[in-house]
Scaffold this motif. Structure first.
Motif, PDB file in Angstrom:
ATOM      1  N   VAL A 124       0.714  -1.205  -0.070  1.00 17.71           N
ATOM      2  CA  VAL A 124       0.013   0.013  -0.100  1.00 17.71           C
ATOM      3  C   VAL A 124       1.116   1.049  -0.050  1.00 17.71           C
ATOM      4  CG1 VAL A 124      -1.729   1.127   1.293  1.00 17.71           C
ATOM      5  CG2 VAL A 124      -1.877  -1.356   1.304  1.00 17.71           C
ATOM      6  N   TRP A 125       0.851   1.927  -1.024  1.00 18.83           N
ATOM      7  CA  TRP A 125       1.601   3.175  -1.129  1.00 18.83           C
ATOM      8  C   TRP A 125       0.691   4.342  -0.905  1.00 18.83           C
ATOM      9  CZ3 TRP A 125       6.753   3.786  -2.318  1.00 18.83           C
ATOM     10  CH2 TRP A 125       7.272   2.609  -2.732  1.00 18.83           C
ATOM     11  N   GLY A 126       1.102   5.519  -0.218  1.00 25.98           N
ATOM     12  CA  GLY A 126       0.259   6.711  -0.268  1.00 25.98           C
ATOM     13  C   GLY A 126       0.861   7.921   0.406  1.00 25.98           C
ATOM     14  N   GLU A 127       0.524   8.988   0.291  1.00 25.29           N
ATOM     15  CA  GLU A 127       1.182  10.145   1.083  1.00 25.29           C
ATOM     16  C   GLU A 127       0.715  10.073   2.424  1.00 25.29           C
ATOM     17  OE1 GLU A 127       0.998  14.131  -0.741  1.00 25.29           O
ATOM     18  OE2 GLU A 127      -0.066  13.153  -2.260  1.00 25.29           O
ATOM     19  N   THR A 128       1.853  10.816   3.370  1.00 29.09           N
ATOM     20  CA  THR A 128       1.548  10.571   4.843  1.00 29.09           C
ATOM     21  C   THR A 128       2.224  11.937   5.488  1.00 29.09           C
ATOM     22  OG1 THR A 128       1.825   9.362   6.799  1.00 29.09           O
ATOM     23  CG2 THR A 128       3.389   9.169   5.329  1.00 29.09           C
ATOM     24  N   LEU A 129       2.250  12.029   6.661  1.00 35.72           N
ATOM     25  CA  LEU A 129       2.784  13.169   7.466  1.00 35.72           C
ATOM     26  C   LEU A 129       2.617  14.676   6.575  1.00 35.72           C
ATOM     27  CD1 LEU A 129       5.994  11.181   8.644  1.00 35.72           C
ATOM     28  CD2 LEU A 129       3.506  11.885  10.038  1.00 35.72           C
ATOM     29  N   ASP A 130       1.405  14.874   6.429  1.00 40.36           N
ATOM     30  CA  ASP A 130       1.291  16.068   5.733  1.00 40.36           C
ATOM     31  C   ASP A 130       1.886  16.409   4.274  1.00 40.36           C
ATOM     32  OD1 ASP A 130      -0.316  17.089   7.826  1.00 40.36           O
ATOM     33  OD2 ASP A 130       1.162  18.029   8.833  1.00 40.36           O
ATOM     34  N   GLY A 131       2.116  15.302   3.494  1.00 37.76           N
ATOM     35  CA  GLY A 131       2.566  15.216   2.213  1.00 37.76           C
ATOM     36  C   GLY A 131       3.980  15.223   2.232  1.00 37.76           C
ATOM     37  N   LYS A 132       4.693  15.295   3.411  1.00 32.78           N
ATOM     38  CA  LYS A 132       6.108  15.404   3.411  1.00 32.78           C
ATOM     39  C   LYS A 132       6.787  14.223   2.875  1.00 32.78           C
ATOM     40  CE  LYS A 132       6.512  19.443   5.537  1.00 32.78           C
ATOM     41  NZ  LYS A 132       5.292  20.121   5.336  1.00 32.78           N
ATOM     42  N   PHE A 133       6.078  12.778   3.098  1.00 31.57           N
ATOM     43  CA  PHE A 133       6.794  11.552   2.744  1.00 31.57           C
ATOM     44  C   PHE A 133       5.703  10.744   1.903  1.00 31.57           C
ATOM     45  CE2 PHE A 133       9.052  12.909   6.531  1.00 31.57           C
ATOM     46  CZ  PHE A 133      10.115  12.263   6.427  1.00 31.57           C
ATOM     47  N   TYR A 134       6.019   9.761   1.295  1.00 31.44           N
ATOM     48  CA  TYR A 134       5.272   8.778   0.790  1.00 31.44           C
ATOM     49  C   TYR A 134       5.660   7.480   1.692  1.00 31.44           C
ATOM     50  CZ  TYR A 134       3.343  10.985  -3.474  1.00 31.44           C
ATOM     51  OH  TYR A 134       2.639  11.746  -4.388  1.00 31.44           O
ATOM     52  N   ARG A 135       4.377   6.891   2.051  1.00 30.89           N
ATOM     53  CA  ARG A 135       4.597   5.586   3.078  1.00 30.89           C
ATOM     54  C   ARG A 135       4.299   4.406   1.999  1.00 30.89           C
ATOM     55  NH1 ARG A 135       1.541   5.085   8.371  1.00 30.89           N
ATOM     56  NH2 ARG A 135      -0.223   4.602   6.872  1.00 30.89           N
ATOM     57  N   LEU A 136       5.027   3.287   2.197  1.00 28.84           N
ATOM     58  CA  LEU A 136       4.933   2.165   1.687  1.00 28.84           C
ATOM     59  C   LEU A 136       4.532   1.306   2.886  1.00 28.84           C
ATOM     60  CD1 LEU A 136       5.004  -0.372  -0.163  1.00 28.84           C
ATOM     61  CD2 LEU A 136       7.402  -0.239  -0.038  1.00 28.84           C
ATOM     62  N   THR A 137       3.610   0.443   2.871  1.00 28.09           N
ATOM     63  CA  THR A 137       3.483  -0.676   3.981  1.00 28.09           C
ATOM     64  C   THR A 137       3.369  -2.034   3.171  1.00 28.09           C
ATOM     65  OG1 THR A 137       2.057   0.869   5.241  1.00 28.09           O
ATOM     66  CG2 THR A 137       1.499  -1.493   5.530  1.00 28.09           C
ATOM     67  N   TYR A 138       4.431  -2.949   3.364  1.00 29.19           N
ATOM     68  CA  TYR A 138       4.575  -4.189   2.571  1.00 29.19           C
ATOM     69  C   TYR A 138       4.444  -5.229   3.560  1.00 29.19           C
ATOM     70  CZ  TYR A 138       6.803  -6.681  -1.101  1.00 29.19           C
ATOM     71  OH  TYR A 138       7.377  -7.320  -2.182  1.00 29.19           O
ATOM     72  N   THR A 139       3.474  -5.976   3.019  1.00 32.39           N
ATOM     73  CA  THR A 139       3.424  -7.232   4.134  1.00 32.39           C
ATOM     74  C   THR A 139       3.308  -8.504   3.263  1.00 32.39           C
ATOM     75  OG1 THR A 139       1.476  -5.891   5.123  1.00 32.39           O
ATOM     76  CG2 THR A 139       1.663  -8.428   5.408  1.00 32.39           C
ATOM     77  N   ILE A 140       4.116  -9.316   3.940  1.00 28.30           N
ATOM     78  CA  ILE A 140       4.318 -10.829   3.199  1.00 28.30           C
ATOM     79  C   ILE A 140       3.646 -11.828   4.238  1.00 28.30           C
ATOM     80  CG2 ILE A 140       5.787 -12.335   2.144  1.00 28.30           C
ATOM     81  CD1 ILE A 140       7.913  -9.964   1.823  1.00 28.30           C
ATOM     82  N   GLU A 141       2.668 -12.674   3.772  1.00 25.14           N
ATOM     83  CA  GLU A 141       2.234 -13.800   4.419  1.00 25.14           C
ATOM     84  C   GLU A 141       2.772 -15.036   3.902  1.00 25.14           C
ATOM     85  OE1 GLU A 141      -1.914 -13.434   4.606  1.00 25.14           O
ATOM     86  OE2 GLU A 141      -1.736 -11.909   6.219  1.00 25.14           O
ATOM     87  N   MET A 142       3.685 -15.724   4.557  1.00 27.49           N
ATOM     88  CA  MET A 142       4.506 -16.910   4.141  1.00 27.49           C
ATOM     89  C   MET A 142       3.924 -18.172   4.758  1.00 27.49           C
ATOM     90  SD  MET A 142       7.997 -15.335   4.290  1.00 27.49           S
ATOM     91  CE  MET A 142       7.478 -14.210   5.671  1.00 27.49           C
ATOM     92  N   GLN A 143       3.756 -19.328   4.168  1.00 26.22           N
ATOM     93  CA  GLN A 143       3.231 -20.571   4.446  1.00 26.22           C
ATOM     94  C   GLN A 143       4.665 -21.294   4.812  1.00 26.22           C
ATOM     95  OE1 GLN A 143       0.149 -21.838   4.878  1.00 26.22           O
ATOM     96  NE2 GLN A 143      -0.964 -19.883   4.351  1.00 26.22           N
ATOM     97  N   ARG A 144       4.758 -21.357   6.169  1.00 23.83           N
ATOM     98  CA  ARG A 144       5.625 -22.358   6.649  1.00 23.83           C
ATOM     99  C   ARG A 144       5.292 -23.345   7.616  1.00 23.83           C
ATOM    100  NH1 ARG A 144      10.795 -20.334   5.159  1.00 23.83           N
ATOM    101  NH2 ARG A 144      10.656 -17.915   4.943  1.00 23.83           N
ATOM    102  N   ASP A 145       5.499 -24.801   7.323  1.00 21.57           N
ATOM    103  CA  ASP A 145       5.095 -25.903   8.214  1.00 21.57           C
ATOM    104  C   ASP A 145       3.724 -25.578   8.512  1.00 21.57           C
ATOM    105  OD1 ASP A 145       7.806 -26.935   8.301  1.00 21.57           O
ATOM    106  OD2 ASP A 145       8.334 -25.158   9.670  1.00 21.57           O
ATOM    107  N   GLY A 146       2.825 -25.600   7.529  1.00 25.60           N
ATOM    108  CA  GLY A 146       1.353 -25.352   7.868  1.00 25.60           C
ATOM    109  C   GLY A 146       1.016 -24.111   8.636  1.00 25.60           C
ATOM    110  N   LYS A 147       1.581 -23.469   8.666  1.00 20.52           N
ATOM    111  CA  LYS A 147       1.438 -22.138   9.538  1.00 20.52           C
ATOM    112  C   LYS A 147       1.887 -20.897   8.597  1.00 20.52           C
ATOM    113  CE  LYS A 147       2.971 -23.915  13.894  1.00 20.52           C
ATOM    114  NZ  LYS A 147       3.566 -23.952  15.193  1.00 20.52           N
ATOM    115  N   VAL A 148       0.834 -19.792   8.915  1.00 19.35           N
ATOM    116  CA  VAL A 148       1.242 -18.519   8.176  1.00 19.35           C
ATOM    117  C   VAL A 148       2.010 -17.683   9.017  1.00 19.35           C
ATOM    118  CG1 VAL A 148       0.020 -16.201   7.422  1.00 19.35           C
ATOM    119  CG2 VAL A 148      -1.073 -18.497   7.201  1.00 19.35           C
ATOM    120  N   GLN A 149       3.183 -17.134   8.388  1.00 19.43           N
ATOM    121  CA  GLN A 149       4.224 -16.382   9.221  1.00 19.43           C
ATOM    122  C   GLN A 149       4.072 -15.058   8.582  1.00 19.43           C
ATOM    123  OE1 GLN A 149       8.141 -17.607   8.695  1.00 19.43           O
ATOM    124  NE2 GLN A 149       8.930 -16.289  10.274  1.00 19.43           N
TER     125      GLN A 149
END
Length: 169
Positions: free
Chosen positions: A60-85
């Motif tokens: 998710v990309w968007g402006e933040t902090l009164d337009g002084k920055f762009y923020r990237l929120t990056y999430t990875i859900e991985m399947q390991r040994d039958g569990k989500v990490q």
């Protein structure tokens, strides 16, 4: 930006009659940054392999902090040994600058230096002598974004993630 200025310096050396205003070079990179980050703004999803495991990723990309920055929120859900990490990170890209920082749920906090073109940004994160990596976000002709991540090891750069994202909003 340093790469762009180096290319301009080479052009001026090769063509001595040409004058390039350094302010123009900086304005050009700022314009590339603004245009690219506006293109990236929104929510993107992908499925693939990350850190060697099947994964589902969201950016998710968007402006933040009164337009002084762009923020990237990056999430990875991985399947390991039958569990989500889950791996979650936030990148902050300072408007009009190559500077920024990265923080994630692994406890990492890294300075970032980013270069921009009309279709890609490449970030070097971390510090020399410590944990250091490189990430690239490239806008494709078909409207997707390819993300690739590398970590610097004693043997050189090792890729640990490559994913193709599609816009969902």
């Amino acid at each position: 930006m340093r790469t762009f200025i180096a290319i301009l310096a080479l052009a001026v050396t090769a063509f001595p009659g040409v004058h390039v205003d350094p302010a123009f070079a900086q304005e050009s990179e700022v314009a590339s940054q603004q245009s690219l980050l506006q293109t990236f703004t929104g929510t993107w999803k992908a499925e693939g392999i990350s850190f060697g495991a099947p994964s589902k990723s969201t950016m998710v990309w968007g402006e933040t902090l009164d337009g002084k920055f762009y923020r990237l929120t990056y999430t990875i859900e991985m399947q390991r040994d039958g569990k989500v990490q889950a791996f979650v990170g936030h990148g902050y890209y300072q408007r009009g600058s190559s500077q920024g920082f990265w923080a994630d749920n692994g406890g990492d906090l890294h300075p970032m230096v980013t270069t921009y073109t009309h279709k890609a940004l490449t970030t070097i994160w971390g510090k020399a002598g410590g944990k250091q990596g490189r990430s690239s976000y490239t806008f494709q002709e078909d409207g997707r974004i390819e993300v690739a991540d590398w970590i610097l090891t004693e043997a050189g750069w090792r890729e640990f993630n490559r994913t193709m994202f599609s816009r969902v909003d």
